[in-house]
Design a protein around this motif. Structure first.
Motif, PDB file in Angstrom:
ATOM      1  N   ALA A 196       0.849  -1.191   0.000  1.00  0.00           N
ATOM      2  CA  ALA A 196       0.000   0.000   0.000  1.00  0.00           C
ATOM      3  C   ALA A 196       0.882   1.237   0.000  1.00  0.00           C
ATOM      4  O   ALA A 196       2.078   1.194   0.339  1.00  0.00           O
ATOM      5  N   LYS A 197       0.288   2.348  -0.358  1.00  0.00           N
ATOM      6  CA  LYS A 197       0.980   3.625  -0.264  1.00  0.00           C
ATOM      7  C   LYS A 197       1.136   3.994   1.206  1.00  0.00           C
ATOM      8  O   LYS A 197       0.244   3.717   2.017  1.00  0.00           O
ATOM      9  N   ALA A 198       2.269   4.604   1.562  1.00  0.00           N
ATOM     10  CA  ALA A 198       2.519   4.993   2.948  1.00  0.00           C
ATOM     11  C   ALA A 198       3.076   6.412   2.977  1.00  0.00           C
ATOM     12  O   ALA A 198       4.174   6.661   2.461  1.00  0.00           O
ATOM     13  N   THR A 199       2.331   7.314   3.577  1.00  0.00           N
ATOM     14  CA  THR A 199       2.769   8.707   3.691  1.00  0.00           C
ATOM     15  C   THR A 199       3.173   8.968   5.138  1.00  0.00           C
ATOM     16  O   THR A 199       2.367   8.791   6.057  1.00  0.00           O
ATOM     17  N   VAL A 200       4.436   9.351   5.332  1.00  0.00           N
ATOM     18  CA  VAL A 200       4.967   9.583   6.676  1.00  0.00           C
ATOM     19  C   VAL A 200       5.172  11.079   6.863  1.00  0.00           C
ATOM     20  O   VAL A 200       5.909  11.726   6.117  1.00  0.00           O
ATOM     21  N   ILE A 205       1.711   8.070  10.228  1.00  0.00           N
ATOM     22  CA  ILE A 205       1.779   7.304   8.985  1.00  0.00           C
ATOM     23  C   ILE A 205       0.363   7.126   8.473  1.00  0.00           C
ATOM     24  O   ILE A 205      -0.508   6.623   9.196  1.00  0.00           O
ATOM     25  N   THR A 206       0.142   7.538   7.240  1.00  0.00           N
ATOM     26  CA  THR A 206      -1.160   7.331   6.611  1.00  0.00           C
ATOM     27  C   THR A 206      -0.997   6.272   5.538  1.00  0.00           C
ATOM     28  O   THR A 206      -0.207   6.441   4.603  1.00  0.00           O
ATOM     29  N   LEU A 207      -1.726   5.168   5.693  1.00  0.00           N
ATOM     30  CA  LEU A 207      -1.634   4.056   4.752  1.00  0.00           C
ATOM     31  C   LEU A 207      -2.804   4.090   3.779  1.00  0.00           C
ATOM     32  O   LEU A 207      -3.948   4.331   4.174  1.00  0.00           O
ATOM     33  N   GLY A 234      -7.039   5.462   7.637  1.00  0.00           N
ATOM     34  CA  GLY A 234      -6.692   6.731   8.260  1.00  0.00           C
ATOM     35  C   GLY A 234      -5.255   6.752   8.751  1.00  0.00           C
ATOM     36  O   GLY A 234      -4.464   5.852   8.475  1.00  0.00           O
ATOM     37  N   ALA A 235      -4.944   7.785   9.521  1.00  0.00           N
ATOM     38  CA  ALA A 235      -3.575   7.980   9.998  1.00  0.00           C
ATOM     39  C   ALA A 235      -3.345   7.225  11.306  1.00  0.00           C
ATOM     40  O   ALA A 235      -4.253   7.053  12.111  1.00  0.00           O
ATOM     41  N   THR A 248      -0.231   3.479  16.595  1.00  0.00           N
ATOM     42  CA  THR A 248      -1.505   3.662  17.296  1.00  0.00           C
ATOM     43  C   THR A 248      -2.482   4.323  16.346  1.00  0.00           C
ATOM     44  O   THR A 248      -2.283   5.471  15.929  1.00  0.00           O
ATOM     45  N   SER A 249      -3.544   3.606  15.995  1.00  0.00           N
ATOM     46  CA  SER A 249      -4.513   4.126  15.043  1.00  0.00           C
ATOM     47  C   SER A 249      -5.448   5.115  15.719  1.00  0.00           C
ATOM     48  O   SER A 249      -5.521   5.189  16.956  1.00  0.00           O
ATOM     49  N   GLU A 250      -6.185   5.860  14.900  1.00  0.00           N
ATOM     50  CA  GLU A 250      -7.090   6.872  15.431  1.00  0.00           C
ATOM     51  C   GLU A 250      -8.213   6.259  16.264  1.00  0.00           C
ATOM     52  O   GLU A 250      -8.779   6.911  17.138  1.00  0.00           O
TER      53      GLU A 250
END
Length: 261
Positions: A196-200, A205-207, A234-235, A248-250
């Motif tokens: 998956a795409k991963a934006t840090v 980290i948003t997957l 989500g982030a 730790t997820s939202e």
């Protein structure tokens, strides 16, 4: 007036005589410090140490991934045997330390990890341990000659590290690797391969939407995979402490992983 100048010159000369020996004394002290005086030994307490290996009865056992030890300056020791977390009392006396009254979690991991964990816990509970610090290395030696070898833990980089998932329980072979160049994460969620795409950014980290293979596995692995899939919604806040990554997820879900060696 001439007499006053003469008196002033004599006073300054006397001060100069006093200053020169003092400066010479300081200079000789510095020279002595730089000519072989031993540097102060690095402290054992207040450092997070990674357990590298344990030698018991002449046999060396590699420590499980994630095994670590911190000897607190407050008289408490904390760490992980490799599967289970522990806390104990610690007493230090010169180059000797002793861990007592350990309290541990009661998780079960695979046999290989539990074997390594048993070696670590047995050595640390062997009574008085002699400490020997060499740079960023620490050796703990028991009265019978068994040893625990450790090194100062450095935070593992997020990118390029294979993170073996340890929680939720039963994560099994789940692992993740973040790639900076492609901006993606890949790995395994316990049963299926994932990418998956991963934006840090800013500690989060948003997957993106995960691309998964379509295998079916036993129920426990599928339950783990379902739990891990929630990260891709989500982030998630992330933190790295030594070789441990916490996501730790939202929604409050938490995933932990350790850096593979």
């Amino acid at each position: 007036m001439d007499r006053q100048k003469h008196t002033s010159r004599r006073t300054l000369a006397a001060v100069a005589v006093l200053v020169v020996p003092f400066a010479a004394a300081c200079g000789s002290e510095k020279a002595g410090a730089g000519s072989g005086a031993a540097e102060a030994e690095r402290p054992v307490t207040g450092v997070r140490w990674t357990v590298d290996s344990v030698t018991l009865d002449g046999a060396t056992h590699p420590a499980p991934d994630g095994a670590h030890l911190t000897l607190g300056e407050d008289g408490r020791a904390t760490g992980s045997y490799g599967c289970n977390l522990f806390e104990a009392r610690v007493r230090t006396d010169g180059d000797r330390v002793r861990l007592t009254d350990p309290e541990t979690t009661l998780r079960a991991c695979d046999d290989r990890i539990m074997e390594g964990e048993s070696a670590v816990s047995r050595a640390l509970a062997a009574g008085e341990l002699k400490t020997d610090v060499d740079g960023d290395r620490l050796t703990l030696t028991t009265a019978s000659g068994d040893t625990v070898r450790l090194s100062e833990a450095q935070d593992s980089p997020l990118h390029g590290t294979r993170w073996n998932v340890t929680t939720p329980d039963g994560a099994g072979r789940a692992h993740l690797t973040f790639d900076r160049a492609s901006g993606a994460v890949s790995g395994n969620l316990g049963c299926n391969q994932v990418r998956a795409k991963a934006t840090v950014r800013d500690g989060h980290i948003t997957l993106g939407v995960p691309s998964l293979t379509r295998m079916m596995c036993e129920d426990s692995l599928m339950d783990t995979e379902k739990a891990l899939t929630k990260l891709f919604d989500g982030a998630a806040r992330y933190a790295i402490d030594g070789d441990t990554l916490t996501l730790t997820s939202e929604n409050g879900g938490e995933v932990r992983a350790v850096a593979a060696r």
